[in-house]
Design an enzyme around this catalytic site. Sequence first.
Site, short mmCIF file in Angstrom:
data_model
loop_
_atom_site.label_atom_id
_atom_site.label_comp_id
_atom_site.label_asym_id
_atom_site.label_seq_id
_atom_site.Cartn_x
_atom_site.Cartn_y
_atom_site.Cartn_z
N GLU A 8 0.80 -1.24 -0.19
CA GLU A 8 0.18 -0.17 -0.16
C GLU A 8 1.05 1.49 0.27
O GLU A 8 0.40 2.15 -0.11
CB GLU A 8 -0.84 0.11 0.85
CG GLU A 8 -1.58 -1.02 1.44
CD GLU A 8 -1.42 -2.51 2.13
OE1 GLU A 8 -0.48 -2.54 2.54
OE2 GLU A 8 -2.72 -3.17 1.88
N PHE B 57 -11.52 -7.64 13.22
CA PHE B 57 -10.93 -8.17 12.34
C PHE B 57 -10.60 -7.49 11.11
O PHE B 57 -11.15 -6.88 10.77
CB PHE B 57 -11.40 -9.85 11.36
CG PHE B 57 -10.02 -10.01 10.61
CD1 PHE B 57 -8.81 -10.21 11.17
CD2 PHE B 57 -10.62 -9.85 9.32
CE1 PHE B 57 -7.32 -10.68 10.30
CE2 PHE B 57 -9.29 -10.15 8.95
CZ PHE B 57 -8.25 -10.70 8.66
N GLN B 58 -8.99 -6.48 11.45
CA GLN B 58 -8.73 -5.81 10.56
C GLN B 58 -9.41 -4.54 10.20
O GLN B 58 -9.28 -3.68 9.81
CB GLN B 58 -8.99 -5.89 9.17
CG GLN B 58 -7.54 -7.39 8.75
CD GLN B 58 -7.30 -7.45 7.19
OE1 GLN B 58 -8.58 -7.26 6.57
NE2 GLN B 58 -6.26 -8.10 6.89
N MET C 275 23.94 9.82 3.26
CA MET C 275 23.79 11.25 4.16
C MET C 275 23.79 10.80 5.50
O MET C 275 24.64 11.93 6.46
CB MET C 275 22.47 12.04 3.69
CG MET C 275 22.32 13.69 4.63
SD MET C 275 23.39 14.79 3.66
CE MET C 275 22.30 15.20 2.00
#
Lengths: 568, 86
Positions: A49, A111-112, A468
């Site tokens: 995602e 759930f989720q 860096m």
Amino acid sequence: MDGATALIKTLERQGVEYIFGYSGGAAIPIFDAIVTSGTAIKLILVRHEQGAAHMADGYARASGKPGVVLVTSGPGAGNVVTGLMTAHMDSVPMIVICGQQIRQMLGFDAFQEADVFNMTMPVVKHNYMVHEVNDLPRIVNEAFHLATTGRPGPVLLDIPKDVSSAPFTGSLDAPIDLPAYTHRHSVSKTHIAAIAAAWQKAKRPLILAGHGVLIAQAAPAVRTLAEAMDTPVTTTLLGKGALPETHRLALGMLGMHGTAYANKAVVECDFLLNVGSRFDDRIIGDPAQFCPKAFKAHIDIDAAELHKMIAVDVAVRGDAKESLEALTAALQPARHTTWNKHLDGYRRQYPLQYSDNEGLTMQHLIDRVYHITGGKAVVATDVGQHQMWAAQFYKIDQPRNWLSSGGAGTMGYGFPAAIGAQFARPHEPVVAFVGDGGFQMTLYELATACINKLPLKIIVLNNHYLGMVRQWQELFYDNRESGVNLEGNPDFCKLAEAYGARGIHITGLDDADAKLREAFAITDRPVVINAEVVKTSNVFPMVPPGAPLTNMIITPPATALDKPTGST
Amino acid sequence: MTTMLYAITLEVRDAPGVLVRVAQVFARRGCNISSVHVEHPAETPWSHMSITVQNVARIDQIHHQLEKLVDVHRVTINHHQDTSHE
């Protein structure tokens, strides 16, 4: 028709071409509607995602249109938070649609189920939890309006599965209802007149152009004004392209790793017009000592940015293009030959340069890519040393050709952003400059790039270091390396070939040019160019964080530096 | 010790999450809210929110960031020095 279909149809009416998405339980009705609605919108299935969010961001920066993301609840939404933050910090329009648990389970740790509405509030311009199926078209239309007007930004919609599945009986033409939101602000004529008067008297004027110029499509207005007033222009990292960087008045980027001549112009100017930059700590150094001798004016669409970092003499809230056009009308053209010649002296004295003495440097490779592409590529970068060198050596002549995570400094941004840019502009060359660190954060999107046969060039500037941070440890922490050694990297060429991309290995100065040309001749698939570069180069010029720009270090220091105290 | 008190009144949309959005503007700076009161008077389009905070830096900046919230219609800030603890 169900809510999900109404959602897809509303997106279609908003002109959406692509949805960057990843499915999951709570989002199944919406993914189903992409098939059943017969929409022309193309779903780009990503591999994570975060990749989707950065692709949508890159698509938006390269096209000017909002990017759209579709993910599931819980971890799906959690994985877009970095992408939201990145877009929010850099004012990028984006619509993120998340599936959610059914309404009656909200608050039950189902759930989720994650409280995405509250989790994402600080990293969006606005967000919604959709409770009523018939509200969907209005909310989608509001989301696009908010994302693209005023100071743009990401807007998130959290849609419970029972809402997207519910029968839709409303209207797709639902008007927006945002009574507390205002985004148009008339530019104060008095303030424009005050800026014009100060500019007319100035002997050493300077324009500082930021991302706001590009967002407002005000680059032509900057050029007109700069030429009329014979006034040099420096830009922020995100403002690259606000004036063609090959223009005689272009000074390049200012700030921590800006050009010496841009920083010297800031220090010496007697008039500074900041248009569309928020005076970020990376460009001002010590705010108390910033641009001390100058009359300072600031144009910004966001009132919260005016007088925030730098108290200015005149602040104008308004659109950059409208303000610059008003200024042009209020000014008599002027010449500043002495001032520009003085700055030309600095250009000659302190040019951006690099040496080939120690082997192939990132600067050399970026410089070669600039010449091979004729400066015409859409360039995405990741974050770190290579980003600063790309900003220094890849001159941008056109708005929307430079995609870089400025405010958030998100490693892993560059490659997926380049994918999004290639979707937005399929017939133009797109180059991603990435480090070996950042590339490994999102390289799984090679699958997405290969499946879609994108002719991207991914140039891995591989120093086997987080360069860096290593530079800071060398300069400020007695060269004690901690957590920066990336020896043991995979073979990026083999990895590329495993995905179906081409892998090209550049081992040094001798083969660099030929291999780059070979890479740029390939147009049927992505190419990963793994370039072994000098491991321990440092980026200069450098203004230590929190120090005034007068403390700029132009060449490597002979003695140890004090630990910085300002910013991070 | 002199304490600077700020009384902030907001007209906001009567929508879920508005209080969170407003509270976050203070919380991200480590600023504690001393009191908060929200009500929606009959026959007005806006909910009224009253907040007091102490000794917060850059109240002008906070003012703008509150006004920028999409659900916030109007922000008024009054401040006075509280010397009662001297």
